[in-house]
Design an enzyme around this catalytic site. Structure first.
Site, PDB file in Angstrom:
ATOM      1  N   ASN A  18       0.837  -1.208   0.000  1.00 28.04           N
ATOM      2  CA  ASN A  18       0.000   0.000   0.000  1.00 28.04           C
ATOM      3  C   ASN A  18       0.868   1.254   0.000  1.00 28.04           C
ATOM      4  O   ASN A  18       0.547   2.241  -0.658  1.00 28.04           O
ATOM      5  CB  ASN A  18      -0.931  -0.009   1.219  1.00 28.04           C
ATOM      6  CG  ASN A  18      -2.159  -0.857   0.977  1.00 28.04           C
ATOM      7  OD1 ASN A  18      -3.016  -0.494   0.186  1.00 28.04           O
ATOM      8  ND2 ASN A  18      -2.232  -1.993   1.639  1.00 28.04           N
ATOM      9  N   MET A 102       0.876  -2.863  11.618  1.00 29.67           N
ATOM     10  CA  MET A 102       0.161  -3.852  12.448  1.00 29.67           C
ATOM     11  C   MET A 102       0.369  -3.652  13.945  1.00 29.67           C
ATOM     12  O   MET A 102       0.627  -4.633  14.677  1.00 29.67           O
ATOM     13  CB  MET A 102       0.585  -5.263  12.010  1.00 29.67           C
ATOM     14  CG  MET A 102       0.367  -5.545  10.543  1.00 29.67           C
ATOM     15  SD  MET A 102      -1.349  -5.250  10.024  1.00 29.67           S
ATOM     16  CE  MET A 102      -2.100  -6.739  10.646  1.00 29.67           C
ATOM     17  N   HIS A 121      -8.045  -0.857   6.242  1.00 31.48           N
ATOM     18  CA  HIS A 121      -8.380  -2.112   6.916  1.00 31.48           C
ATOM     19  C   HIS A 121      -8.964  -3.078   5.897  1.00 31.48           C
ATOM     20  O   HIS A 121      -9.859  -2.696   5.133  1.00 31.48           O
ATOM     21  CB  HIS A 121      -9.386  -1.863   8.032  1.00 31.48           C
ATOM     22  CG  HIS A 121      -9.755  -3.091   8.780  1.00 31.48           C
ATOM     23  ND1 HIS A 121      -8.916  -3.695   9.695  1.00 31.48           N
ATOM     24  CD2 HIS A 121     -10.865  -3.864   8.742  1.00 31.48           C
ATOM     25  CE1 HIS A 121      -9.496  -4.774  10.178  1.00 31.48           C
ATOM     26  NE2 HIS A 121     -10.678  -4.900   9.609  1.00 31.48           N
ATOM     27  N   GLU A 155     -10.794   4.186  19.090  1.00 33.01           N
ATOM     28  CA  GLU A 155     -11.441   2.867  19.020  1.00 33.01           C
ATOM     29  C   GLU A 155     -10.958   2.143  17.754  1.00 33.01           C
ATOM     30  O   GLU A 155     -11.081   2.662  16.647  1.00 33.01           O
ATOM     31  CB  GLU A 155     -12.955   3.030  18.986  1.00 33.01           C
ATOM     32  CG  GLU A 155     -13.690   1.736  19.293  1.00 33.01           C
ATOM     33  CD  GLU A 155     -15.200   1.927  19.360  1.00 33.01           C
ATOM     34  OE1 GLU A 155     -15.906   0.907  19.393  1.00 33.01           O
ATOM     35  OE2 GLU A 155     -15.659   3.101  19.338  1.00 33.01           O
TER      36      GLU A 155
HETATM   37  C1  GRF Z   1      -3.187  -5.224   3.741  1.00 31.22           C
HETATM   38  O1  GRF Z   1      -4.286  -6.034   3.436  1.00 31.22           O
HETATM   39  C2  GRF Z   1      -3.607  -4.159   4.718  1.00 31.22           C
HETATM   40  O2  GRF Z   1      -4.964  -3.762   4.600  1.00 31.22           O
HETATM   41  C3  GRF Z   1      -3.387  -4.864   5.999  1.00 31.22           C
HETATM   42  O3  GRF Z   1      -2.136  -5.533   5.830  1.00 31.22           O
HETATM   43  C4  GRF Z   1      -2.104  -6.010   4.493  1.00 31.22           C
HETATM   44  C5  GRF Z   1      -0.694  -5.880   3.931  1.00 31.22           C
HETATM   45  O4  GRF Z   1      -0.453  -4.599   3.560  1.00 31.22           O
HETATM   46  N1  GRF Z   1      -3.377  -3.970   7.138  1.00 31.22           N
HETATM   47  P1  GRF Z   1       0.906  -4.098   2.831  1.00 31.22           P
HETATM   48  O5  GRF Z   1       1.159  -4.927   1.614  1.00 31.22           O
HETATM   49  O6  GRF Z   1       2.005  -4.231   3.836  1.00 31.22           O
HETATM   50  O7  GRF Z   1       0.598  -2.676   2.475  1.00 31.22           O
END
Ligand code: GRF
Length: 202
Positions: A18, A102, A121, A155
């Site tokens: 992303n 994360m 998300h 939240e």
């Molecule tokens: C994605 O699906 C994102 O929505 C979730 O982690 C996944 C991996 O994202 N939070 P990325 O390739 O590290 O951007």
């Protein structure tokens, strides 16, 4: 026309696909010329996040704040705030964009960047906040799944929805095949949502 510079800091934990989509959109859609926007840097809570090398390859500053090195969430978040300021030249950036980041952030962190924090998300919120969204959608028998770009509040996985994308859940889907289909849409809606924020009056 003198544009006010808008600084964006991106937080990742892993692949950073992303983040890559955002950086490429910023280049291809000329966010600097059109909105005065620049990606000030990319931070990770994991030293081994694959996205860091890609960002460095783009000439972007990167930083690691390893959550394992801190005794508490509060201590980690305080160090993260300092690192975000530092990568942005010592000031608060206009936007802090969570891209596959994360970590659950403390209320103090969210308050510090209030109104400047966005996240993506991998579910059609408000359905399936939290983890394992694709497995849960399949187990629930959903016919459709998707992703949501939202403002971050204290939240978890709540806050105003800015963009959503829908994909079908196919009969033979596994969490992995569904995740791949959703991720393709994520790479479209996240740049679109961020660009709309950049284009909107401050
Ligand atoms: C994605 O699906 C994102 O929505 C979730 O982690 C996944 C991996 O994202 N939070 P990325 O390739 O590290 O951007």
């Amino acid at each position: 026309m003198n544009l006010v510079v808008k600084n964006i800091v991106i937080l990742i934990s892993g692949t950073g696909s992303n983040m890559q989509a955002l950086v490429q959109a910023a280049q291809q859609r000329q966010w600097a010329q059109r909105y005065g926007a620049r990606i000030a840097g990319v931070l990770s809570n994991r030293p081994d996040a694959a996205g860091l090398a890609w960002a460095q390859g783009q000439g972007l500053p990167t930083k690691v704040v390893d959550h394992k090195a801190y005794p508490s969430r509060e201590a980690f978040d305080a160090a993260l705030v300092d690192a975000i300021h530092a990568i942005n030249g010592g000031t608060v950036p206009d936007w802090v964009v969570l891209a596959g980041f994360m970590r659950i952030l403390t209320a103090g962190f969210v308050a510090h960047f209030e109104g400047r924090l966005v996240n993506i998300h991998p579910s059609l919120l408000p359905a399936f906040p939290g983890l394992h969204t694709h497995r849960r959608a399949i187990e629930a028998g959903c016919k459709f799944a998707g992703a949501t770009v939202h403002r971050v509040t204290a939240e978890l996985d709540h806050g105003e929805f800015l963009e959503q994308a829908v994909v079908p859940v196919l009969p033979d889907d596994t969490p992995e095949t569904l995740a791949a289909r959703v991720l393709t849409q994520e790479h479209l809606i996240y740049p679109r949502a961020v660009e709309r924020l950049l284009a909107s009056p401050a």
